[in-house]
Design an enzyme around this catalytic site. Structure first.
Site, PDB file in Angstrom:
ATOM      1  N   HIS A 261       0.840  -1.205   0.000  1.00 34.58           N
ATOM      2  CA  HIS A 261       0.000   0.000   0.000  1.00 34.58           C
ATOM      3  C   HIS A 261       0.880   1.263   0.000  1.00 34.58           C
ATOM      4  O   HIS A 261       0.717   2.147  -0.844  1.00 34.58           O
ATOM      5  CB  HIS A 261      -0.915  -0.023   1.235  1.00 34.58           C
ATOM      6  CG  HIS A 261      -1.803   1.170   1.355  1.00 34.58           C
ATOM      7  ND1 HIS A 261      -3.116   1.163   0.958  1.00 34.58           N
ATOM      8  CD2 HIS A 261      -1.567   2.419   1.816  1.00 34.58           C
ATOM      9  CE1 HIS A 261      -3.645   2.352   1.163  1.00 34.58           C
ATOM     10  NE2 HIS A 261      -2.727   3.136   1.691  1.00 34.58           N
ATOM     11  N   GLU A 262       1.827   1.310   0.924  1.00 35.72           N
ATOM     12  CA  GLU A 262       2.700   2.493   1.002  1.00 35.72           C
ATOM     13  C   GLU A 262       3.573   2.600  -0.256  1.00 35.72           C
ATOM     14  O   GLU A 262       3.908   3.703  -0.690  1.00 35.72           O
ATOM     15  CB  GLU A 262       3.564   2.456   2.268  1.00 35.72           C
ATOM     16  CG  GLU A 262       2.789   2.424   3.590  1.00 35.72           C
ATOM     17  CD  GLU A 262       1.707   3.504   3.717  1.00 35.72           C
ATOM     18  OE1 GLU A 262       1.858   4.579   3.104  1.00 35.72           O
ATOM     19  OE2 GLU A 262       0.707   3.259   4.426  1.00 35.72           O
TER      20      GLU A 262
HETATM   21 ZN    ZN Z   1      -3.061   5.247   1.894  1.00 30.66          ZN
END
Ligand code: ZN
Length: 497
Positions: A261-262
């Site tokens: 996600h990051e």
């Molecule tokens: Zn986010």
């Protein structure tokens, strides 16, 4: 005239550099800071915030903007975008009286501590007065900026330029109508993912694996790094992106997926035009678009069969004993676990949007004076039951779970759901545009997808607002139908067979 433009850009770069220093200190605070050094860091951050505010609200910027706005014909299209977007930032920076800004900062600091304590003791009443004050300040802020009649739209527009509550209502209503039946059907399914099969995954090997995955996805570790913090985040811009993750030996998928996600956020920041850094053309297009980038890599890409066709053998190689008794199908089902939870940040991607619909509904009612802050817990619990089929047994698991409102960040939650919708719409567009794309994934090659995102999203900077960017790239107005289609195609074969 080009002199005025060059002068403006020089001033913007100064603001930008100050911002990157503050960002780095903020990153360091969460990753490295010794426990008793917080006060000194607080002083450093306060001084930088002051310098940054002075530089960003410099009267010279206002004067140059005035000159450039009076002679638009002398500017290229790109320069006009820079002037337009800088005006937007500058007004937000200068139209708020200094005493208002100080009052909001003081309130946010006090409200954060009140929230943390109220959450620990599940005592909403102790926190409610702070929330009332934040709501009043949010309305005052909208008034200063000329949005007195639409304060909630102002709050939304701050995060996603051009978006309104009315537009969100239409999108979310359609989304809810399609999502609730799917969620109910999956909940009734006898097929359940098992996540208790993951035990004793050494952190060092987890670190190696996620490094391999994120590098393959395209993250450039010569211009960024990943470290450990309590809550994962991504910070920085251009040539220096700092991501964080966290490790749990008994939950390797949490670390892996939060890192992916990051990485999605990081890839976006790394793809913004470096030469235009400091100007709006070198900046991201808003929260919803940013979130679409993290979600697309996290969900559409990394929960796919093709992704796991490539990475499963590597995952097993790193953890042969831990995965010996886990079948490929059990692993894939665990990657795509769907189970309702009261807590937004623990939610799977199917339920997640319902958590946002709940918050959007309540924020709207608060801003319309349709709901008193004191009645928020009751309203929260009723909506939680209606949407998620679960009622919190304490406010800690309900209305007190998120930090956002303690900082006065209203209008922020919808961005997460917008991000999900945009990610899905981009996904079906890129699948049509680049035939055989998913076969690339099965070979560990993500470069065609990244290249497409670079050209169509990253390199656009802040040229377009959220809805215009989606329309330009996908050829269609933003619609929830692609998110619904994606969730149906991913989860029905797993749970509804
Ligand atoms: Zn986010």
């Amino acid at each position: 005239m080009s002199d005025s433009y060059e002068l403006l850009v020089a001033k913007l770069k100064r603001v930008h550099v100050l911002g990157t220093v503050a960002g780095l200190l903020g990153w360091d605070e969460q990753v490295n800071l010794p426990p008793d050094s917080a006060d000194q860091r607080g002083e450093q951050m306060a001084l930088l915030a002051e310098l940054n505010h002075d530089a960003a609200s410099d009267a010279g910027i206002g004067k140059l903007l005035g000159e450039l706005e009076n002679a638009p014909a002398s500017l290229t299209v790109e320069q006009q975008v820079v002037v337009r977007e800088t005006r937007r930032d500058y007004d937000r920076m200068t139209k708020l009286p200094a005493e208002f800004v100080a009052e909001k900062a003081r309130l946010s600091s006090a409200a954060y501590h009140a929230w943390a304590e109220a959450k620990a003791t599940s005592d909403f009443a102790a926190y409610a007065p702070f929330l009332c004050k934040h709501l009043a300040l949010a309305k005052r802020e909208a008034t200063y900026l000329g949005w007195a009649d639409r304060p909630y739209d102002y709050a939304i527009d701050k995060h996603d330029p051009g978006m309104t509550a009315a537009r969100l209502t239409a999108l979310f209503t359609e989304l809810k109508a399609g999502l609730v039946p799917l969620v109910r059907a999956i909940a009734a399914s006898p097929i359940k993912a098992r996540t208790d099969i993951f035990r004793g995954f050494p952190v060092e090997a987890q670190r190696d694996f996620l490094r391999e995955v994120t590098e393959r996805l395209g993250f450039n570790y010569r211009r960024g790094r990943i470290d450990v913090s309590l809550h994962p985040f991504c910070e920085g811009s251009g040539a220096d992106i700092r991501m964080t993750t966290r490790f749990d030996a008994d939950n390797p998928l949490d670390s892996l997926f939060s890192s992916i996600h990051e990485t999605g956020h990081g890839l976006y920041e790394q793809g913004l035009p470096l030469a235009l850094q400091g100007t709006p053309l070198g900046q991201n297009a808003g929260m919803g678009i940013h979130e679409s980038q993290s979600r697309l890599w996290e969900n559409q890409v990394s929960r796919s069969r093709e992704f796991w066709a490539f990475f499963e053998p590597r995952f097993r190689e790193k953890f042969p004993a831990q995965l010996a008794a886990v079948s490929p199908e059990e692993l894939y089902l665990a990657v795509n676990e769907v189970a309702p939870t009261l807590i937004r940040v623990d939610s799977d991607e199917v339920h997640y949007n319902l958590h946002i619909l709940l918050r959007f509904e309540l924020e709207q009612r608060l801003f319309a004076d349709d709901l008193a802050v004191a009645d928020l817990p009751v309203a929260w619990n009723a909506l939680s039951q209606e949407l998620l089929g679960l009622t919190p047994t304490s406010d800690r698991q309900g209305v007190l779970q998120d930090v956002h409102w303690s900082g006065g960040a209203f209008g922020y939650f919808p961005s997460y759901c917008l991000g999900n919708m945009i990610a899905a719409q981009l996904w079906f567009t890129v699948l049509k545009t680049l035939p055989g794309l998913e076969d690339d994934f099965a070979k560990g090659d993500f470069s065609r997808l990244l290249g497409w995102l670079r050209t169509n999203i990253h390199e656009q900077g802040r040229r377009y607002d959220t809805l215009a960017l989606v329309l330009n790239v996908t050829g269609e107005e933003l619609t929830p139908k692609y998110l619904l289609r994606y969730l149906q195609e991913r989860y029905a074969p797993l749970y509804l067979k």
